[in-house]
Design a protein around this motif. Structure first.
Motif, PDB file in Angstrom:
ATOM      1  N   LEU A 312     -23.837  -4.527  62.546  1.00 45.84           N
ATOM      2  CA  LEU A 312     -24.348  -3.321  61.890  1.00 45.84           C
ATOM      3  C   LEU A 312     -25.305  -2.512  62.769  1.00 45.84           C
ATOM      4  CD1 LEU A 312     -24.927  -4.547  58.211  1.00 45.84           C
ATOM      5  CD2 LEU A 312     -23.059  -3.138  59.092  1.00 45.84           C
ATOM      6  N   PRO A 313     -26.244  -3.139  63.473  1.00 45.63           N
ATOM      7  CA  PRO A 313     -27.164  -2.341  64.299  1.00 45.63           C
ATOM      8  C   PRO A 313     -26.471  -1.594  65.430  1.00 45.63           C
ATOM      9  CG  PRO A 313     -28.027  -4.561  63.935  1.00 45.63           C
ATOM     10  CD  PRO A 313     -26.607  -4.571  63.472  1.00 45.63           C
ATOM     11  N   LEU A 314     -25.275  -2.032  65.801  1.00 53.69           N
ATOM     12  CA  LEU A 314     -24.547  -1.404  66.901  1.00 53.69           C
ATOM     13  C   LEU A 314     -23.513  -0.392  66.418  1.00 53.69           C
ATOM     14  CD1 LEU A 314     -23.863  -4.573  69.110  1.00 53.69           C
ATOM     15  CD2 LEU A 314     -25.850  -3.034  69.171  1.00 53.69           C
ATOM     16  N   LEU A 315     -23.094  -0.510  65.157  1.00 50.44           N
ATOM     17  CA  LEU A 315     -22.043   0.360  64.643  1.00 50.44           C
ATOM     18  C   LEU A 315     -22.532   1.779  64.374  1.00 50.44           C
ATOM     19  CD1 LEU A 315     -20.204  -2.062  62.162  1.00 50.44           C
ATOM     20  CD2 LEU A 315     -19.429  -1.308  64.414  1.00 50.44           C
ATOM     21  N   HIS A 316     -23.776   1.896  63.898  1.00 54.21           N
ATOM     22  CA  HIS A 316     -24.328   3.231  63.604  1.00 54.21           C
ATOM     23  C   HIS A 316     -25.839   3.099  63.470  1.00 54.21           C
ATOM     24  CE1 HIS A 316     -24.796   7.229  61.858  1.00 54.21           C
ATOM     25  NE2 HIS A 316     -23.523   7.471  62.184  1.00 54.21           N
ATOM     26  N   SER A 317     -26.542   4.138  63.853  1.00 55.02           N
ATOM     27  CA  SER A 317     -28.008   4.112  63.759  1.00 55.02           C
ATOM     28  C   SER A 317     -28.489   4.159  62.320  1.00 55.02           C
ATOM     29  CB  SER A 317     -28.598   5.289  64.542  1.00 55.02           C
ATOM     30  OG  SER A 317     -28.068   6.521  64.060  1.00 55.02           O
ATOM     31  N   ASP A 318     -27.654   4.716  61.432  1.00 53.91           N
ATOM     32  CA  ASP A 318     -27.991   4.768  60.011  1.00 53.91           C
ATOM     33  C   ASP A 318     -27.415   3.534  59.314  1.00 53.91           C
ATOM     34  OD1 ASP A 318     -28.856   6.689  57.600  1.00 53.91           O
ATOM     35  OD2 ASP A 318     -26.970   5.700  57.070  1.00 53.91           O
ATOM     36  N   GLN A 319     -28.276   2.763  58.685  1.00 52.92           N
ATOM     37  CA  GLN A 319     -27.871   1.498  58.077  1.00 52.92           C
ATOM     38  C   GLN A 319     -26.767   1.679  57.039  1.00 52.92           C
ATOM     39  OE1 GLN A 319     -28.684  -1.578  58.735  1.00 52.92           O
ATOM     40  NE2 GLN A 319     -28.219  -2.802  56.907  1.00 52.92           N
ATOM     41  N   GLU A 320     -26.915   2.664  56.171  1.00 52.44           N
ATOM     42  CA  GLU A 320     -25.922   2.872  55.115  1.00 52.44           C
ATOM     43  C   GLU A 320     -24.560   3.229  55.689  1.00 52.44           C
ATOM     44  OE1 GLU A 320     -27.105   5.564  52.081  1.00 52.44           O
ATOM     45  OE2 GLU A 320     -28.898   4.426  51.503  1.00 52.44           O
ATOM     46  N   GLN A 321     -24.550   4.088  56.701  1.00 56.56           N
ATOM     47  CA  GLN A 321     -23.281   4.461  57.316  1.00 56.56           C
ATOM     48  C   GLN A 321     -22.665   3.275  58.056  1.00 56.56           C
ATOM     49  OE1 GLN A 321     -22.731   8.287  59.230  1.00 56.56           O
ATOM     50  NE2 GLN A 321     -24.744   8.970  58.501  1.00 56.56           N
ATOM     51  N   ALA A 322     -23.516   2.455  58.660  1.00 61.13           N
ATOM     52  CA  ALA A 322     -23.023   1.263  59.356  1.00 61.13           C
ATOM     53  C   ALA A 322     -22.342   0.321  58.369  1.00 61.13           C
ATOM     54  CB  ALA A 322     -24.177   0.555  60.060  1.00 61.13           C
ATOM     55  N   VAL A 323     -22.947   0.144  57.204  1.00 62.35           N
ATOM     56  CA  VAL A 323     -22.363  -0.718  56.172  1.00 62.35           C
ATOM     57  C   VAL A 323     -21.022  -0.170  55.705  1.00 62.35           C
ATOM     58  CG1 VAL A 323     -22.638  -1.578  53.820  1.00 62.35           C
ATOM     59  CG2 VAL A 323     -24.574  -1.665  55.404  1.00 62.35           C
ATOM     60  N   GLU A 324     -20.947   1.144  55.489  1.00 64.81           N
ATOM     61  CA  GLU A 324     -19.688   1.758  55.060  1.00 64.81           C
ATOM     62  C   GLU A 324     -18.588   1.549  56.097  1.00 64.81           C
ATOM     63  OE1 GLU A 324     -20.160   5.843  54.074  1.00 64.81           O
ATOM     64  OE2 GLU A 324     -21.656   5.475  52.499  1.00 64.81           O
ATOM     65  N   ILE A 325     -18.932   1.725  57.365  1.00 59.89           N
ATOM     66  CA  ILE A 325     -17.961   1.532  58.447  1.00 59.89           C
ATOM     67  C   ILE A 325     -17.467   0.090  58.450  1.00 59.89           C
ATOM     68  CG2 ILE A 325     -17.692   1.438  60.955  1.00 59.89           C
ATOM     69  CD1 ILE A 325     -19.725   3.784  61.096  1.00 59.89           C
ATOM     70  N   ALA A 326     -18.411  -0.843  58.357  1.00 61.94           N
ATOM     71  CA  ALA A 326     -18.056  -2.269  58.397  1.00 61.94           C
ATOM     72  C   ALA A 326     -17.181  -2.652  57.205  1.00 61.94           C
ATOM     73  CB  ALA A 326     -19.330  -3.112  58.409  1.00 61.94           C
TER      74      ALA A 326
END
Length: 491
Positions: A312-326
């Protein structure tokens, strides 16, 4: 640099790129010599592929390398740190009885890990002796090489050497060391370890190293960490499908036993299913069926979700967007798996093209197999040879009706009967490593020092799609038994 006599004779061409990672990921490890090593089995074709001299490996110096009595030229022994969810519970782990010598660069330019399993205590042994028993090491050798013969991505076994030293488990057993070959030993649990105990830069270093080693085509991708996640999900979807298509049950699908490379690893309480039943469990420690045959795809998704969490910390700087991507990527596993599984099942039935009714045809067959307790491998073997004998399944009215539907389905494609059978032969193994055959081979070796049973079994399993006369004996089912077959962890 001038080559030494050892380099010329044995052929070691070792790199130690894992040492380029931050120090939290490994511990440099000294050797734990044993007194009386004896080479039991050497995988000559694999040795040749690795660029190693088969004769030299059987010498005193070669055997010393295979047991950790002497460091091979260019090696830098270390043990890897990792964590994992074991039966759902998270814990710190690491190589408790394994030693990574380095990465052999093959004549083809491939880089593969050379690891000694059972080589002695390490920082991560957690009270264990770091050694391994002969029986479990022979099991891993047999099953991993059988998986290779089946065309399933897997770690492989180069050699088994007895130590001459007894070890204590439930009873006193002969000790042994297995030399394991792997694309790498980077696991979902390695990323969990980095996420739990490392900083973001250390997690990033691991991800960058993994991409460079296994997914170099993604180095310049706009979001290379998303690319990494996508590729691991895709490889695991393909791997689990291959397991399901041959009836393989891993038995201990903990996150530390899921490789990033997409290879099958850890052949402890694994086994192949005889009677078709999705609820089949062999492992003595899997009392609730968490890792049952039919549940393996679901566990793969669960494990991949744990991997996605670490990224998650590498997928996107925004936590919520990182979770959605994952979440979106992990949810793609189901469709990838289904597409691959149905394609594999069509091939097992000789179907070249796709029709909407194929799903029902496949599910009806599996339902009948379950109802009539049919043998999984031999049912498809009989269909392949069109030799449906007088079993409960084949004599049932519902099967005869299904068989007619199947023949009508085959008649709607252009391919000849011969082409149909060739497709089925390529996708339905004539034999698998039957549990009773594996046990017989291990018992003969451990109790009587007779390795001929294992050697003959390995020879038959080297080409499981051969459909030769010599394989007929290995296609026979075990004798009925009131006792349920159980496997045990080799630690």
């Amino acid at each position: 640099m001038t080559e030494t006599k050892e380099t010329i004779e044995i052929g070691w061409n070792l790199d130690n790129s894992y040492e380029s990672l931050p120090e939290i990921f490994f511990t440099k490890q000294g050797l734990s010599p044993i007194t009386s090593p004896k080479l039991i089995i050497l995988n000559a074709p694999l040795a040749t592929f690795l660029g190693l001299n088969v004769q030299a490996l059987q010498s005193e110096e070669g055997i010393a390398n295979l047991v950790g009595n002497k460091i091979p030229k260019g090696a830098s022994p270390l043990t890897q740190a990792y964590a994992g969810h074991q039966f759902g519970s998270f814990t710190m782990l690491g190589d408790g009885r394994a030693l990574l010598l380095g990465e052999q660069i093959t004549p083809q330019g491939e880089k593969v890990d050379i690891q000694l399993k059972g080589s002695g205590r390490t920082r991560y042994s957690r009270g264990g002796d770091g050694r391994a028993a002969l029986g479990p090491m022979l099991r891993e050798y047999i099953i991993s090489e059988a998986m290779y013969g089946l065309g399933i991505p897997t770690t492989r076994s180069l050699a088994v050497v007895t130590t001459g030293e007894p070890i204590i488990r439930e009873t006193e057993q002969p000790g042994a060391i297995l030399t394991r070959i792997a694309a790498s030993h980077i696991r979902v649990g390695t990323f969990q370890y980095a996420s739990q105990w490392g900083e973001r830069e250390e997690l990033k270093a691991l991800a960058d190293y993994t991409i460079q080693r296994h997914f170099p085509e993604g180095i310049n991708n706009e979001n290379k960490y998303l690319f990494l996640l996508k590729e691991v999900i895709n490889r695991q979807a393909q791997l689990i499908v291959k397991w399901q298509l041959v009836g393989f049950i891993h038995g201990v699908m903990n996150t530390d036993n899921m490789t990033i490379s997409g290879e099958t690893i850890d052949y402890g309480p694994c086994a192949f299913m005889d009677t078709y039943d999705p609820a089949t469990v062999f492992s003595s420690i899997d009392v609730y069926g968490r890792y049952a045959y039919g549940n393996q795809p679901n566990i793969a998704v669960w494990n991949l979700a744990r991997l996605a969490e670490t990224l998650l910390p590498l997928l996107h700087s925004d936590q919520e967007q990182a979770v959605e991507i994952a979440q979106e990527e992990v949810s793609n596993f189901a469709q990838l798996y289904q597409n691959n599984w149905f394609a594999g099942m069509r091939a097992k039935l000789g179907i070249f093209n796709e029709e909407p009714e194929d799903k029902i045809l496949i599910e009806e067959l599996l339902g009948m197999m379950h109802k009539h307790s049919a043998d999984y491998t031999n049912t498809f073997r009989a269909l392949t040879l069109d030799m449906c004998s007088h079993t409960e399944l084949f004599t049932s009215p519902e099967f005869k009706h299904w068989y007619q539907k199947w023949q009508e389905r085959l008649s709607r494609q252009q391919e000849s009967k011969d082409s149909v059978q060739q497709l089925m032969k390529k996708n339905n193994p004539a034999i698998i490593p039957r549990n009773h055959r594996v046990e017989a081979a291990i018992e003969a070796a451990v109790k009587n020092g007779d390795y001929s049973v294992m050697e003959q079994l390995l020879d038959a399993l080297s080409n499981p799609f051969e459909y030769s006369e010599k394989q007929e004996e290995y296609a026979k089912l075990p004798k009925p038994s009131k006792q349920k077959y159980k496997t045990f962890c080799g630690t």
